[in-house]
Enzyme design. Structure first.
Site, PDB file in Angstrom:
ATOM      1  N   ASP A   1     -21.559   4.058  33.210  1.00 22.15           N
ATOM      2  CA  ASP A   1     -20.141   3.891  32.868  1.00 22.15           C
ATOM      3  C   ASP A   1     -19.400   3.531  34.148  1.00 22.15           C
ATOM      4  O   ASP A   1     -19.937   3.692  35.257  1.00 22.15           O
ATOM      5  CB  ASP A   1     -19.566   5.171  32.236  1.00 22.15           C
ATOM      6  CG  ASP A   1     -19.626   6.372  33.181  1.00 22.15           C
ATOM      7  OD1 ASP A   1     -20.683   6.545  33.843  1.00 22.15           O
ATOM      8  OD2 ASP A   1     -18.646   7.136  33.258  1.00 22.15           O
TER       9      ASP A   1
ATOM     10  N   ASP B   1     -20.744   1.141  41.956  1.00 19.96           N
ATOM     11  CA  ASP B   1     -20.555   2.461  41.313  1.00 19.96           C
ATOM     12  C   ASP B   1     -20.685   2.322  39.815  1.00 19.96           C
ATOM     13  O   ASP B   1     -19.713   2.164  39.126  1.00 19.96           O
ATOM     14  CB  ASP B   1     -19.180   3.014  41.729  1.00 19.96           C
ATOM     15  CG  ASP B   1     -18.913   4.415  41.185  1.00 19.96           C
ATOM     16  OD1 ASP B   1     -19.864   5.065  40.726  1.00 19.96           O
ATOM     17  OD2 ASP B   1     -17.749   4.834  41.205  1.00 19.96           O
TER      18      ASP B   1
ATOM     19  N   GLU C   1     -19.940   9.753  33.765  1.00 18.15           N
ATOM     20  CA  GLU C   1     -19.767  10.276  35.119  1.00 18.15           C
ATOM     21  C   GLU C   1     -18.324  10.122  35.591  1.00 18.15           C
ATOM     22  O   GLU C   1     -17.767  11.006  36.245  1.00 18.15           O
ATOM     23  CB  GLU C   1     -20.703   9.551  36.095  1.00 18.15           C
ATOM     24  CG  GLU C   1     -20.886  10.261  37.439  1.00 18.15           C
ATOM     25  CD  GLU C   1     -19.838   9.914  38.493  1.00 18.15           C
ATOM     26  OE1 GLU C   1     -19.732  10.643  39.491  1.00 18.15           O
ATOM     27  OE2 GLU C   1     -19.102   8.900  38.312  1.00 18.15           O
TER      28      GLU C   1
ATOM     29  N   ASP D   1     -25.433   7.300  44.265  1.00 14.13           N
ATOM     30  CA  ASP D   1     -24.101   7.084  43.681  1.00 14.13           C
ATOM     31  C   ASP D   1     -23.008   7.269  44.725  1.00 14.13           C
ATOM     32  O   ASP D   1     -21.925   7.748  44.431  1.00 14.13           O
ATOM     33  CB  ASP D   1     -23.931   8.062  42.504  1.00 14.13           C
ATOM     34  CG  ASP D   1     -22.690   7.748  41.678  1.00 14.13           C
ATOM     35  OD1 ASP D   1     -22.245   6.586  41.705  1.00 14.13           O
ATOM     36  OD2 ASP D   1     -22.176   8.659  41.013  1.00 14.13           O
TER      37      ASP D   1
ATOM     38  N   HIS E   1     -13.991   2.730  42.769  1.00 18.10           N
ATOM     39  CA  HIS E   1     -12.767   3.270  42.143  1.00 18.10           C
ATOM     40  C   HIS E   1     -11.529   2.431  42.465  1.00 18.10           C
ATOM     41  O   HIS E   1     -10.462   2.686  41.931  1.00 18.10           O
ATOM     42  CB  HIS E   1     -12.478   4.727  42.546  1.00 18.10           C
ATOM     43  CG  HIS E   1     -13.465   5.712  42.008  1.00 18.10           C
ATOM     44  ND1 HIS E   1     -13.125   6.994  41.654  1.00 18.10           N
ATOM     45  CD2 HIS E   1     -14.792   5.596  41.729  1.00 18.10           C
ATOM     46  CE1 HIS E   1     -14.208   7.624  41.212  1.00 18.10           C
ATOM     47  NE2 HIS E   1     -15.226   6.794  41.256  1.00 18.10           N
TER      48      HIS E   1
END
Lengths: 492, 492
Positions: free
Chosen positions: A110, A141, A175, A203, A452
């Site tokens: 995800d 990521d 996650e 990760d 992110h």
């Protein structure tokens, strides 16, 4: 199983690394296809895309010859009252040879939310290569690393080579919303982990342009401190001057948590911080870390510390306290003449080994109650912990760390930096605590990948060299594990 | 003009008061329609609603036979750089009879922000009557009183009665954001005010269940204190522990403005507070003020002071400092691990006679700079005044105060308390200073109306009796003014 001699092993590995280099365009294309799936787990409307992504991943592991179990993860209760299914998780294992080490790889497919409107220069779901960087959501990521791991294994199959370790997978699709249900999944499948020797998570990212192994993360204890003066907000003209205002109490409390040098003033808070050993201290000397670049990327002119060592130690092995904000007070633009009646200060402490959450909670609560008592305020005070994520630190003398170190040295020609992460990655700690197995974080993403953030990317080089690193890691681990078994047998 | 004899006058007034009683449902319905307009002047997105509300008001005054001028108020420069038009103001006058006194009524039809999420029990823009109270934003501040004044005049027209005073109006739509441009409007229209004898403002509330006349208000100096650590918000895991966090500096500054006894710790701030005279001190003894009820209505258990006199003096003639909130920090529910980069603390000082804004601004700025200097922080500090509203105090021996006292006695059967208001209504001061006319505040709202708060209301009784009070005031003022003119003519 092929009876590998050392030379044969090296030859086989070199073939594998060459194959990976030669097939890099194909691997990039595969990543583009994965990144085209908008598997944003935070958006209920995209939940089916996450499930689709889980199925794509499961199918790919099956073609490796894996035995794949799709685990139902139940339902998510949304804020609006709706319930929607969580995407399933994947537990998988390839063929098992009792003579080999068993590695379990954790990954997630995800992604964080992304849209062009947020300031992306390219379509986040249409991977675009610019100047050797592969831009798009999930690049680093965590789709890139997951696929790199699979490609490393697929390469063995393509070359009809035996994989020198036994492989297991645990892949999830939630996650980015905090891995709800993951701990239960692990705890409910301890049998699955019983024959695992090493757990690998890929990760996170390097600290610099130099490869790194991550052996620790800070935890996070997030506190709410609530002060309530009455049942409703009041007008500062009508009541200003005659009541004990809740905001006054709260800012006083918040001002008495950390001093201007960054030192947390809560009594006892540093008591359990692990002392810095000579050995650990030495680790910091060689770490590649560009202070100026870090400053530039932060947008901050002056840090609290001057040297690389001080900075890294305060990010990794010293606790910090951040005041995030206040709920219930006026927070808009402009002016509002309100006396807020109930205000909730929010702060968190990044704890480090060997701080324990219950002790931290006790120290924080007592301190705030003591500070509040000085005010002789009739207001109501509440202090409570809302997140208690524990720190994690691994033993870097562990065998798989040595294997990874050798693999990095082989692929990149440098000894990796041994780093930690200042952020909370509760996964490592969760895996370690529940399975009691050795856990390692083996990042392949670069420091500037912007996970992110807008314009997330992984460089083509990191992606392909990372694939080679994983293949090399299997081989190095296999060798060291064999030595270990041999040594054990000699002893018996 | 009808030649009123005293008896005829009283008969006419009684007819008017009866008519108001009989038409109260219609008046309540009119208020519901006004309150349905979300004329929140603080929200740029709702600016057109304020303008719509101004037009509705202008149309209504026109139907009274008024000559209405819609005055363009120029543009507002927003913090984000945008410019949006201010809502226009209204200057209006009804027919002029040189034998009558001329009263100018000030009111505003913009409102404070309101939304159900803030804790309103009813829709703030859908007036709801519960147990004799009319709930909704603007009920008491200030749509209810403005409409009551208009209804008092409309009643004269409906009964084909002459209005015993000449009427002027000045209505604005930006009171809740500090009346920008109002002083310029007045200063630019001194001709309009030249024949005005009395200015009436009805934009505050009683102190108790007993009617009151207001002769003074506190001022308000609203400050922003801005601390900036860098160009963007950061993640507390990645940067917590190595930067001088802006929030830490800000809470320290905010914690050093007022002590827990309510005493402002800014040096020099009390120097210019007017000393309490024996005469003024006596006024406080007879004032009806139910301390327990005031506590209950505030939702606060314990006040800073115990006696009625101390409480009232700290609300009316002593300065106070309130911390309203912080802009730029995390203010939502839940948890966010952000290090805010730029935070703006918002606080205001309610000043009293004879404090002067420039002096207060100087003292506050110097104090904050001194406090910040103690932190040795590399962050950027800015302190600025955003609202500078001056306090006001009137001569209570003035003629219109006597007229209002008589009107209150007629409608409510009690002598009104002479009170001040702890809130800022700089208007009174502005009107007095610029026009040199007698200014009076004649409230009709109840002590528990909750202006600026959730669940703002006006009671049906106050709204209707208030309408009757305004009608009676016209008549009482007309009588006293006539006596004054007669006395003056005798003298000449």
């Amino acid at each position: 199983m092929l009876p590998f001699g050392t030379d044969a092993n090296e030859k086989h590995l070199d073939d594998i690394l060459s194959y990976i280099d030669e097939h890099q365009d194909e691997f990039v294309q595969n990543l583009k296809e994965w990144m085209a799936v908008p598997s944003d787990s935070s958006d209920p409307e995209l939940r089916s895309e996450v499930t689709r992504m889980m199925n794509i991943t499961a199918e790919r592991i099956k073609t490796l010859g894996g035995n794949v179990e799709i685990v139902d993860m139940g339902f998510e209760k949304l804020y609006d009252g709706r319930s929607i299914p969580f995407p399933p998780a994947i537990l998988a294992e390839l063929e098992k040879d009792p003579a080999k080490a068993t590695v379990c790889f954790y990954g997630h497919v995800d992604v964080q939310p992304a849209s062009k409107e947020d300031g992306w220069k390219t379509d986040p779901y249409n991977m675009t290569e610019i100047n050797g960087n592969l831009y798009g959501r999930g690049a680093t990521d965590n789709k890139g690393p997951v696929l790199a791991w699979i490609h490393a294994l697929e390469t063995h199959k393509s070359l009809k080579q035996d994989i020198p370790v036994n492989l297991k997978f645990i892949i999830e699709g939630v996650e980015e919303i905090g891995s709800p249900g993951l701990a239960d999944l692990i705890a409910g499948h301890l049998q699955f982990f019983s024959d695992v020797d090493y757990i690998v998570i890929s990760d996170n990212v390097w600290l610099s342009k130099k490869p790194a192994l991550t052996y620790g993360t800070r935890g996070n204890a997030y506190f709410f401190v609530e002060v309530e003066s009455g049942q409703k907000d009041l007008h500062s003209g009508t009541f200003g001057g005659i009541i004990h205002e809740a905001m006054r109490d709260l800012v006083y409390i918040l001002a008495n948590l950390v001093d201007s040098s960054g030192h947390i003033v809560i009594p006892g808070i540093y008591d359990d911080v692990a002392p810095l050993t000579e050995e650990e201290n030495k680790l910091y000397e060689n770490i590649e870390f560009d202070l100026e670049e870090h400053k530039n990327s932060s947008g901050v002119d002056t840090f609290l510390y001057k040297t690389k060592e001080e900075i890294l130690q305060h990010l990794w092995r010293q606790p910090s306290l951040t005041i995030h904000g206040i709920e219930g007070a006026f927070s808009g633009t402009g002016t509002k003449t309100v006396i807020p009646s109930k205000v909730i200060g929010k702060f968190s402490i990044r704890q480090v080994p060997n701080m324990r959450i219950p002790e931290v909670e006790k120290q924080v609560t007592k301190h705030i109650e003591d500070v509040f008592a000085r005010l002789h305020s009739p207001n109501k005070l509440k202090v409570y912990l809302t997140i208690g994520a524990v720190p994690w630190v691994a033993n870097i003398d562990d065998l798989q760390y040595k294997a990874a170190k050798n693999a990095v040295t082989k692929v990149f020609g440098v000894i990796p930096d041994m780093i930690r992460d200042g952020s909370t990655i509760p996964l490592a700690k969760t895996f370690h605590d529940l399975t009691q197995k050795s856990v390692m974080m083996l990042p392949i993403g670069g420091a500037d990948d912007g996970e992110h953030s807008q314009n997330e990317k992984i460089s083509r080089s990191n992606y392909i060299q990372g694939t080679k690193l994983f293949a090399s890691y299997f081989h190095e681990l296999s060798k060291l594990h064999k030595d270990l078994i041999d040594a054990k047998q000699l002893k018996n």
